[in-house]
Design a protein around this motif. Structure first.
Motif, PDB file in Angstrom:
ATOM      1  N   LEU A 136      37.964  21.361  25.837  1.00  0.00           N
ATOM      2  CA  LEU A 136      37.355  22.073  26.960  1.00  0.00           C
ATOM      3  C   LEU A 136      38.432  22.408  27.962  1.00  0.00           C
ATOM      4  O   LEU A 136      39.301  21.582  28.243  1.00  0.00           O
ATOM      5  N   GLU A 137      38.391  23.622  28.500  1.00  0.00           N
ATOM      6  CA  GLU A 137      39.303  23.978  29.579  1.00  0.00           C
ATOM      7  C   GLU A 137      38.533  24.008  30.888  1.00  0.00           C
ATOM      8  O   GLU A 137      37.536  24.723  31.013  1.00  0.00           O
ATOM      9  N   VAL A 138      38.988  23.203  31.822  1.00  0.00           N
ATOM     10  CA  VAL A 138      38.391  23.217  33.156  1.00  0.00           C
ATOM     11  C   VAL A 138      39.507  23.541  34.135  1.00  0.00           C
ATOM     12  O   VAL A 138      40.658  23.219  33.876  1.00  0.00           O
ATOM     13  N   THR A 139      39.190  24.224  35.219  1.00  0.00           N
ATOM     14  CA  THR A 139      40.278  24.577  36.129  1.00  0.00           C
ATOM     15  C   THR A 139      40.541  23.436  37.098  1.00  0.00           C
ATOM     16  O   THR A 139      39.685  22.599  37.366  1.00  0.00           O
ATOM     17  N   GLU A 140      41.755  23.477  37.593  1.00  0.00           N
ATOM     18  CA  GLU A 140      42.184  22.460  38.521  1.00  0.00           C
ATOM     19  C   GLU A 140      41.266  22.407  39.751  1.00  0.00           C
ATOM     20  O   GLU A 140      40.889  21.329  40.205  1.00  0.00           O
ATOM     21  N   SER A 141      40.872  23.584  40.267  1.00  0.00           N
ATOM     22  CA  SER A 141      40.058  23.565  41.482  1.00  0.00           C
ATOM     23  C   SER A 141      38.659  22.987  41.226  1.00  0.00           C
ATOM     24  O   SER A 141      38.075  22.342  42.087  1.00  0.00           O
TER      25      SER A 141
ATOM     26  N   ILE B 100      43.518  21.089  31.553  1.00  0.00           N
ATOM     27  CA  ILE B 100      43.393  21.578  32.926  1.00  0.00           C
ATOM     28  C   ILE B 100      44.024  22.971  32.986  1.00  0.00           C
ATOM     29  O   ILE B 100      45.226  23.134  32.784  1.00  0.00           O
ATOM     30  N   ASP B 101      43.175  23.940  33.263  1.00  0.00           N
ATOM     31  CA  ASP B 101      43.552  25.348  33.262  1.00  0.00           C
ATOM     32  C   ASP B 101      44.147  25.745  34.612  1.00  0.00           C
ATOM     33  O   ASP B 101      43.841  25.120  35.629  1.00  0.00           O
ATOM     34  N   ASP B 102      44.953  26.804  34.601  1.00  0.00           N
ATOM     35  CA  ASP B 102      45.483  27.372  35.841  1.00  0.00           C
ATOM     36  C   ASP B 102      46.201  26.320  36.684  1.00  0.00           C
ATOM     37  O   ASP B 102      46.134  26.343  37.917  1.00  0.00           O
ATOM     38  N   PHE B 103      46.873  25.400  36.018  1.00  0.00           N
ATOM     39  CA  PHE B 103      47.460  24.284  36.762  1.00  0.00           C
ATOM     40  C   PHE B 103      48.557  24.760  37.701  1.00  0.00           C
ATOM     41  O   PHE B 103      49.396  25.576  37.337  1.00  0.00           O
ATOM     42  N   GLY B 104      48.513  24.223  38.912  1.00  0.00           N
ATOM     43  CA  GLY B 104      49.503  24.583  39.920  1.00  0.00           C
ATOM     44  C   GLY B 104      48.932  25.502  40.986  1.00  0.00           C
ATOM     45  O   GLY B 104      49.533  25.679  42.036  1.00  0.00           O
ATOM     46  N   THR B 105      47.755  26.088  40.738  1.00  0.00           N
ATOM     47  CA  THR B 105      47.191  27.034  41.701  1.00  0.00           C
ATOM     48  C   THR B 105      46.159  26.392  42.618  1.00  0.00           C
ATOM     49  O   THR B 105      45.774  26.968  43.621  1.00  0.00           O
ATOM     50  N   GLY B 106      45.674  25.218  42.263  1.00  0.00           N
ATOM     51  CA  GLY B 106      44.571  24.602  43.020  1.00  0.00           C
ATOM     52  C   GLY B 106      45.077  23.769  44.175  1.00  0.00           C
ATOM     53  O   GLY B 106      46.167  23.972  44.684  1.00  0.00           O
ATOM     54  N   TYR B 107      44.283  22.825  44.555  1.00  0.00           N
ATOM     55  CA  TYR B 107      44.646  21.973  45.683  1.00  0.00           C
ATOM     56  C   TYR B 107      44.878  20.580  45.180  1.00  0.00           C
ATOM     57  O   TYR B 107      44.568  19.602  45.818  1.00  0.00           O
TER      58      TYR B 107
ATOM     59  N   ILE C  75      50.047  25.645  32.414  1.00  0.00           N
ATOM     60  CA  ILE C  75      50.768  26.212  33.555  1.00  0.00           C
ATOM     61  C   ILE C  75      50.239  27.616  33.808  1.00  0.00           C
ATOM     62  O   ILE C  75      50.205  28.443  32.895  1.00  0.00           O
ATOM     63  N   ASP C  76      49.849  27.871  35.022  1.00  0.00           N
ATOM     64  CA  ASP C  76      49.260  29.167  35.344  1.00  0.00           C
ATOM     65  C   ASP C  76      50.242  30.314  35.124  1.00  0.00           C
ATOM     66  O   ASP C  76      51.446  30.183  35.346  1.00  0.00           O
ATOM     67  N   ARG C  77      49.662  31.439  34.715  1.00  0.00           N
ATOM     68  CA  ARG C  77      50.438  32.653  34.433  1.00  0.00           C
ATOM     69  C   ARG C  77      51.320  33.092  35.597  1.00  0.00           C
ATOM     70  O   ARG C  77      52.402  33.626  35.397  1.00  0.00           O
ATOM     71  N   THR C  78      50.852  32.884  36.813  1.00  0.00           N
ATOM     72  CA  THR C  78      51.632  33.340  37.968  1.00  0.00           C
ATOM     73  C   THR C  78      53.006  32.649  38.021  1.00  0.00           C
ATOM     74  O   THR C  78      53.980  33.247  38.461  1.00  0.00           O
ATOM     75  N   PHE C  79      53.071  31.397  37.549  1.00  0.00           N
ATOM     76  CA  PHE C  79      54.367  30.705  37.538  1.00  0.00           C
ATOM     77  C   PHE C  79      55.227  31.181  36.374  1.00  0.00           C
ATOM     78  O   PHE C  79      56.442  31.222  36.462  1.00  0.00           O
TER      79      PHE C  79
END
Ligand code: C2E
Ligand code: CA
Ligand code: CA
Ligand code: CA
Length: 279
Positions: free
Chosen positions: A148-153, A178-185, A201-205
């Motif tokens: 399962l992929e869940v986002t950090e936020s 953990i999806d989009d890691f690094g973008t949450g809080y 690791i999120d695409r933006t990085f």
């Protein structure tokens, strides 16, 4: 100034009104699409950097509207979340992804994990674990082949409730990413309380990792942190050989992105998997 202000206000209300109509249209059409089986899953490969092998696939939903063509999940998933349609939608995605993965196994293809995105709404439901357990049984898929992929936020809201749910899911034997890691809080301290198998690791990085300045710093920190905690790292949105090489040098375990393979229909993914290096 007064005149200008009320004009802007009218425009703004008009805009909100249009958005509400758009939302209602999407909701209505999405219900119809679900009933008519017009939703499909595409699969995007995850590649092991050390061996070049396909280790998994992320299931990504696709909706081709009969008049409007493809509608992005980024557009309709939020609507589905607000209207509660996400619950039957996620059930369908889980069922279809498990069915498909089992079918590939029965064809004798290399065994891979299939990753399904779950939303915050799903994660807060107490019946999620039961839904997943019964899906795995119905489809005859062993839990180790579902992730399962869940986002950090999502994980950061209601930490204690979510940790409980994630532990039960992990207890079933499936993996959590953990999806989009690094973008949450995210507080890094929480990370060791989560029963996590992978960080993405999120695409933006990834997009500025090879730009020659300090683009590699955050990915490196994420990779080192994850490895120190015994967690695997996959980089998402890898589009170029430069990005790929840099990630390999930083010790990243897996990549996903257009460079390694686009999201594709099941039949196409099957060919991709068949041609993946053996072992
Ligand atoms: P996500 O989970 O972060 O999925 C990755 C997105 O990046 C996908 O967009 C994928 O097609 C795209 N992508 C993959 N490789 C590359 C690349 O190299 N470059 C670029 N620029 N993009 C790449 P997609 O399929 O449009 O999905 C968007 C989002 O919608 C997903 O983001 C996910 O949050 C959500 N979503 C998709 N399918 C489902 C689903 O079945 N259930 C739920 N709840 N959400 C879904
Ligand atoms: Ca995802
Ligand atoms: Ca992602
Ligand atoms: Ca992302």
């Amino acid at each position: 100034a007064k005149h200008e202000g009320s004009g802007a206000c009218v425009l703004y209300r008009h805009e909100l009104h249009l958005r509400a109509i758009e939302r209602n249209t999407i909701e209505r059409d999405l219900r119809v699409a679900m009933a008519r089986n017009e939703l499909k899953l595409f699969y995007q490969p995850k590649i092991d950097m050390a061996t070049g092998r396909v280790t998994g696939a992320e299931a990504l939903i696709r909706w081709r509207h009969e008049e409007r063509g493809f509608i992005s999940p980024a557009q309709f998933i939020p609507v589905a979340e607000r209207t509660g349609l996400i619950v039957p939608l996620t059930k369908w995605v889980l069922d279809e992804a498990c069915r498909q993965n089992r079918e590939w196994q029965e064809l004798g293809l290399p065994k891979i994990g299939v990753a399904v995105n779950v939303s915050a709404v799903d994660l807060k439901r107490t019946d999620l674990t039961d839904t997943i357990a019964s899906t795995l049984i119905r489809r005859g898929l062993s839990p180790q082949y579902l992730e399962l992929e869940v986002t950090e936020s999502m994980v950061m809201q209601d930490v204690d409730v979510v940790i409980g749910t994630l532990r039960r899911l992990r207890g079933l034997g499936l993996g959590i990413g953990i999806d989009d890691f690094g973008t949450g809080y995210s507080s890094l301290a929480y990370l060791k309380r989560f029963p996590v198998k992978r960080l993405k690791i999120d695409r933006t990085f990834v997009s500025d990792i090879a730009d020659g300045r300090d683009g590699h710093v955050i990915p490196k920190v994420i990779i080192d942190l994850a490895h120190a905690l015994g967690v695997m790292v996959v980089a998402e949105g890898v589009e170029s050989a430069d990005q790929y090489d840099m990630l390999r040098d930083l010790g990243c375990d897996e990549v996903q992105g257009y460079f390694a393979g686009r999201p594709m229909p099941a039949a196409e993914f099957e060919v991709f998997l068949r041609n993946s290096p053996a072992g």
